[in-house]
Motif scaffolding. Sequence first.
Motif, PDB file in Angstrom:
ATOM      1  N   MET A  39      49.241  53.308  37.868  1.00 48.62           N
ATOM      2  CA  MET A  39      47.798  53.108  37.813  1.00 48.62           C
ATOM      3  C   MET A  39      47.166  54.063  36.812  1.00 48.62           C
ATOM      4  O   MET A  39      46.342  53.666  35.991  1.00 48.62           O
ATOM      5  N   PHE A  40      47.562  55.320  36.841  1.00 45.33           N
ATOM      6  CA  PHE A  40      47.023  56.306  35.908  1.00 45.33           C
ATOM      7  C   PHE A  40      47.330  55.910  34.466  1.00 45.33           C
ATOM      8  O   PHE A  40      46.454  55.966  33.599  1.00 45.33           O
ATOM      9  N   GLU A  41      48.561  55.511  34.210  1.00 46.00           N
ATOM     10  CA  GLU A  41      48.941  55.112  32.853  1.00 46.00           C
ATOM     11  C   GLU A  41      48.143  53.897  32.397  1.00 46.00           C
ATOM     12  O   GLU A  41      47.710  53.816  31.244  1.00 46.00           O
ATOM     13  N   ASN A  42      47.929  52.934  33.279  1.00 47.57           N
ATOM     14  CA  ASN A  42      47.185  51.733  32.924  1.00 47.57           C
ATOM     15  C   ASN A  42      45.732  52.059  32.603  1.00 47.57           C
ATOM     16  O   ASN A  42      45.193  51.578  31.607  1.00 47.57           O
ATOM     17  N   VAL A  43      45.102  52.864  33.424  1.00 50.83           N
ATOM     18  CA  VAL A  43      43.701  53.238  33.185  1.00 50.83           C
ATOM     19  C   VAL A  43      43.584  53.999  31.871  1.00 50.83           C
ATOM     20  O   VAL A  43      42.665  53.755  31.073  1.00 50.83           O
ATOM     21  N   LYS A  44      44.516  54.891  31.618  1.00 52.12           N
ATOM     22  CA  LYS A  44      44.492  55.664  30.378  1.00 52.12           C
ATOM     23  C   LYS A  44      44.629  54.749  29.157  1.00 52.12           C
ATOM     24  O   LYS A  44      43.869  54.859  28.192  1.00 52.12           O
ATOM     25  N   GLU A  45      45.568  53.822  29.200  1.00 57.95           N
ATOM     26  CA  GLU A  45      45.782  52.925  28.070  1.00 57.95           C
ATOM     27  C   GLU A  45      44.578  52.016  27.834  1.00 57.95           C
ATOM     28  O   GLU A  45      44.138  51.840  26.697  1.00 57.95           O
ATOM     29  N   TRP A  46      44.039  51.423  28.905  1.00 62.07           N
ATOM     30  CA  TRP A  46      42.911  50.505  28.748  1.00 62.07           C
ATOM     31  C   TRP A  46      41.660  51.240  28.288  1.00 62.07           C
ATOM     32  O   TRP A  46      40.860  50.699  27.531  1.00 62.07           O
ATOM     33  N   THR A  47      41.479  52.471  28.725  1.00 63.25           N
ATOM     34  CA  THR A  47      40.320  53.241  28.276  1.00 63.25           C
ATOM     35  C   THR A  47      40.439  53.552  26.791  1.00 63.25           C
ATOM     36  O   THR A  47      39.463  53.415  26.044  1.00 63.25           O
ATOM     37  N   LEU A  48      41.623  53.927  26.339  1.00 58.19           N
ATOM     38  CA  LEU A  48      41.809  54.218  24.914  1.00 58.19           C
ATOM     39  C   LEU A  48      41.628  52.976  24.052  1.00 58.19           C
ATOM     40  O   LEU A  48      41.161  53.058  22.925  1.00 58.19           O
ATOM     41  N   THR A  60      41.804  51.436  40.829  1.00 56.15           N
ATOM     42  CA  THR A  60      42.629  52.569  41.255  1.00 56.15           C
ATOM     43  C   THR A  60      42.790  52.639  42.770  1.00 56.15           C
ATOM     44  O   THR A  60      43.891  52.878  43.262  1.00 56.15           O
ATOM     45  N   THR A  61      41.708  52.419  43.510  1.00 61.72           N
ATOM     46  CA  THR A  61      41.841  52.470  44.964  1.00 61.72           C
ATOM     47  C   THR A  61      42.661  51.290  45.479  1.00 61.72           C
ATOM     48  O   THR A  61      43.456  51.445  46.413  1.00 61.72           O
ATOM     49  N   GLY A  62      42.466  50.121  44.878  1.00 58.62           N
ATOM     50  CA  GLY A  62      43.258  48.962  45.292  1.00 58.62           C
ATOM     51  C   GLY A  62      44.725  49.129  44.990  1.00 58.62           C
ATOM     52  O   GLY A  62      45.589  48.823  45.820  1.00 58.62           O
ATOM     53  N   TYR A  63      45.039  49.644  43.807  1.00 58.22           N
ATOM     54  CA  TYR A  63      46.436  49.811  43.404  1.00 58.22           C
ATOM     55  C   TYR A  63      47.124  50.887  44.237  1.00 58.22           C
ATOM     56  O   TYR A  63      48.315  50.794  44.536  1.00 58.22           O
ATOM     57  N   SER A  64      46.370  51.925  44.631  1.00 60.77           N
ATOM     58  CA  SER A  64      46.997  52.969  45.438  1.00 60.77           C
ATOM     59  C   SER A  64      47.353  52.461  46.834  1.00 60.77           C
ATOM     60  O   SER A  64      48.293  52.946  47.452  1.00 60.77           O
ATOM     61  N   GLU A  65      46.599  51.453  47.323  1.00 57.32           N
ATOM     62  CA  GLU A  65      46.925  50.866  48.627  1.00 57.32           C
ATOM     63  C   GLU A  65      48.093  49.894  48.520  1.00 57.32           C
ATOM     64  O   GLU A  65      49.042  49.971  49.284  1.00 57.32           O
ATOM     65  N   GLU A  66      47.969  48.963  47.584  1.00 58.77           N
ATOM     66  CA  GLU A  66      48.982  47.917  47.429  1.00 58.77           C
ATOM     67  C   GLU A  66      48.797  47.291  46.046  1.00 58.77           C
ATOM     68  O   GLU A  66      47.675  47.107  45.586  1.00 58.77           O
ATOM     69  N   ALA A  67      49.881  46.944  45.403  1.00 57.90           N
ATOM     70  CA  ALA A  67      49.806  46.444  44.029  1.00 57.90           C
ATOM     71  C   ALA A  67      48.964  45.175  43.919  1.00 57.90           C
ATOM     72  O   ALA A  67      48.252  44.974  42.933  1.00 57.90           O
ATOM     73  N   SER A  68      48.994  44.322  44.918  1.00 55.58           N
ATOM     74  CA  SER A  68      48.249  43.067  44.834  1.00 55.58           C
ATOM     75  C   SER A  68      46.740  43.268  44.974  1.00 55.58           C
ATOM     76  O   SER A  68      45.959  42.385  44.606  1.00 55.58           O
ATOM     77  N   LYS A  69      46.292  44.418  45.454  1.00 55.89           N
ATOM     78  CA  LYS A  69      44.861  44.672  45.649  1.00 55.89           C
ATOM     79  C   LYS A  69      44.163  45.165  44.379  1.00 55.89           C
ATOM     80  O   LYS A  69      42.968  45.395  44.384  1.00 55.89           O
ATOM     81  N   ARG A  70      44.904  45.303  43.304  1.00 54.89           N
ATOM     82  CA  ARG A  70      44.321  45.801  42.064  1.00 54.89           C
ATOM     83  C   ARG A  70      43.650  44.704  41.245  1.00 54.89           C
ATOM     84  O   ARG A  70      42.918  44.984  40.306  1.00 54.89           O
ATOM     85  N   VAL A  71      43.866  43.455  41.572  1.00 52.06           N
ATOM     86  CA  VAL A  71      43.489  42.328  40.718  1.00 52.06           C
ATOM     87  C   VAL A  71      41.976  42.230  40.509  1.00 52.06           C
ATOM     88  O   VAL A  71      41.522  42.030  39.384  1.00 52.06           O
ATOM     89  N   ASN A  72      41.175  42.364  41.554  1.00 51.25           N
ATOM     90  CA  ASN A  72      39.721  42.231  41.404  1.00 51.25           C
ATOM     91  C   ASN A  72      39.153  43.283  40.459  1.00 51.25           C
ATOM     92  O   ASN A  72      38.323  42.967  39.605  1.00 51.25           O
ATOM     93  N   GLY A  73      39.575  44.519  40.607  1.00 50.98           N
ATOM     94  CA  GLY A  73      39.119  45.572  39.708  1.00 50.98           C
ATOM     95  C   GLY A  73      39.582  45.344  38.285  1.00 50.98           C
ATOM     96  O   GLY A  73      38.844  45.575  37.324  1.00 50.98           O
ATOM     97  N   PHE A  74      40.810  44.849  38.138  1.00 48.02           N
ATOM     98  CA  PHE A  74      41.342  44.567  36.810  1.00 48.02           C
ATOM     99  C   PHE A  74      40.543  43.468  36.122  1.00 48.02           C
ATOM    100  O   PHE A  74      40.179  43.583  34.946  1.00 48.02           O
ATOM    101  N   LYS A  75      40.226  42.395  36.845  1.00 47.72           N
ATOM    102  CA  LYS A  75      39.466  41.285  36.264  1.00 47.72           C
ATOM    103  C   LYS A  75      38.058  41.723  35.872  1.00 47.72           C
ATOM    104  O   LYS A  75      37.553  41.337  34.815  1.00 47.72           O
ATOM    105  N   LEU A  76      37.416  42.505  36.716  1.00 49.26           N
ATOM    106  CA  LEU A  76      36.077  42.991  36.401  1.00 49.26           C
ATOM    107  C   LEU A  76      36.105  43.884  35.167  1.00 49.26           C
ATOM    108  O   LEU A  76      35.262  43.755  34.274  1.00 49.26           O
ATOM    109  N   ARG A  77      37.069  44.776  35.099  1.00 48.42           N
ATOM    110  CA  ARG A  77      37.206  45.657  33.930  1.00 48.42           C
ATOM    111  C   ARG A  77      37.472  44.835  32.673  1.00 48.42           C
ATOM    112  O   ARG A  77      36.921  45.112  31.610  1.00 48.42           O
ATOM    113  N   LEU A  78      38.295  43.813  32.786  1.00 50.78           N
ATOM    114  CA  LEU A  78      38.597  42.954  31.650  1.00 50.78           C
ATOM    115  C   LEU A  78      37.340  42.222  31.172  1.00 50.78           C
ATOM    116  O   LEU A  78      37.111  42.093  29.957  1.00 50.78           O
ATOM    117  N   ASN A  79      36.504  41.775  32.098  1.00 51.55           N
ATOM    118  CA  ASN A  79      35.255  41.111  31.717  1.00 51.55           C
ATOM    119  C   ASN A  79      34.307  42.069  30.987  1.00 51.55           C
ATOM    120  O   ASN A  79      33.625  41.662  30.043  1.00 51.55           O
TER     121      ASN A  79
END
Length: 133
Positions: free
Chosen positions: A38-47, A90-109
């Motif tokens: 999760m940390f690596e993904n956030v870092k890459e997408w932010t850059l 980040t909170t979704g991914y720390s709980e379970e990998a499948s819970k990261r999708v909503n945050g990922f889609k919003l960030r992508l938008n």
Amino acid sequence: DETTGKNLFPNPYQPWIRFPDDKEKQAKADKAYRGYRMFENVKEWTLMSLPLYWVFAFFAGGLPYITDPVVDALVFGSAVVFFVANDMYTTGYSEEASKRVNGFKLRLNVIFFWLGGSIASLGWAALGRFGIV
């Protein structure tokens, strides 16, 4: 490990180590590995997205019918939504990998919004520079 005070993994970190006999330790190991990913993904997408944010913030004021207060509101609002999306991710991914999708889609938008705004504002600036508009 929080209960013993010892490191969960040897140093350097080796996420491929499995603990088949200890389910609790394996769950902690999986959560630590998800946190690392999760940390690596956030870092890459932010850059990758930060330059789009800057270009949008600097050049959007040149678009027709867009005033500086509107640009400020769009820049601030989109940054807040990006922050919330990263928090959801980040909170979704720390709980379970499948819970990261909503945050990922919003960030992508949000990133698509910045990309579209950057293309439009740079295109309009180029048209103005060459005297077309």
